[in-house]
Design a protein around this motif. Structure first.
Motif: not given
Length: 224
Positions: A95-119
């Protein structure tokens, strides 16, 4: 101000979470994992209760997607939060809320999820997922590879100062809980150095806790 990964080793069932940020001691607030249950990262205007509640929900049988849906529905100020989860079946959700800071993004696959903000840009999490999938070996090594891939892809828009990695497997405590809480150098590389020192001793530390009579030598002066 953060990029993170939650992951599961399909071969061993080990879970891990790693995170880096411009903020001090980021792993103390953002990294959560429980053996046999899953891993959660709670970040971006961090609410640590989302990490503990996420593990509780998965321990009761909720999938990663169900857990994220419940946290989104019942948590406070979820428009500001990012939460990543991977469960015991290797399913992942974010879950990434619309008020996450700066440039935010996410990606996932089986067995893994990654995300970030102010990227630096929105491709950083996908670069982390790709590096994890392409890597082999110990889960800790694969997570470090993903964190390095984040830096190579641009990482956070500004310099990062702290990083941490938590690994869980079989026992009730983390088998590794490694942190660089502040540095003006690269915290991810400092974390990688600590991991290389710790990795050869990981199993011995578990053995010493369970049955010291079977533990290997401590390797210090005075130990016979």
């Amino acid at each position: 101000m953060t990029f993170s990964i939650v992951a599961r080793c399909a071969k061993t069932g080990m879970f891990g979470v790693a995170v880096s940020s411009s903020s001090p001691a980021v792993a103390a607030r953002c990294a959560y994992a429980q053996a046999g249950v899953g891993a959660v990262a709670s970040q971006n205007v961090t609410d640590p209760t989302l990490g503990t509640r996420g593990l509780e929900l998965m321990a009761r049988g909720a999938s990663a997607a169900e857990t994220i849906a419940i946290l989104k529905r019942t948590g406070s100020h979820t428009d500001y939060r990012q939460v990543l989860a991977v469960d015991a079946s290797g399913l992942s959700a974010i879950h990434s809320g619309p008020k996450a800071l700066g440039i935010w993004s996410q990606a996932r696959a089986d067995n893994v999820a990654c995300g970030g903000n102010l990227l630096a840009h929105d491709g950083v999490p996908q670069a982390m997922v790709d590096a994890f999938i392409a890597s082999e070996g110990h889960l800790g090594d694969r997570i470090i590879a993903a964190m390095r891939a984040a830096l190579k892809a641009g990482g956070e828009a500004g310099p990062v100062h702290s990083a941490g990695m938590k690994l869980v497997r079989d026992v009730a405590w983390p088998v590794a809980d490694l942190r660089c809480d502040w540095t003006d150098d690269c915290p991810v590389e400092q974390l990688a150095t600590i991991w290389e020192l710790y990795k050869p001793q990981l199993d011995a530390y578990v053995t010493r806790a369970i049955n010291p009579t079977e533990a290997p030598s401590y390797g210090v002066p005075g130990d016979e």
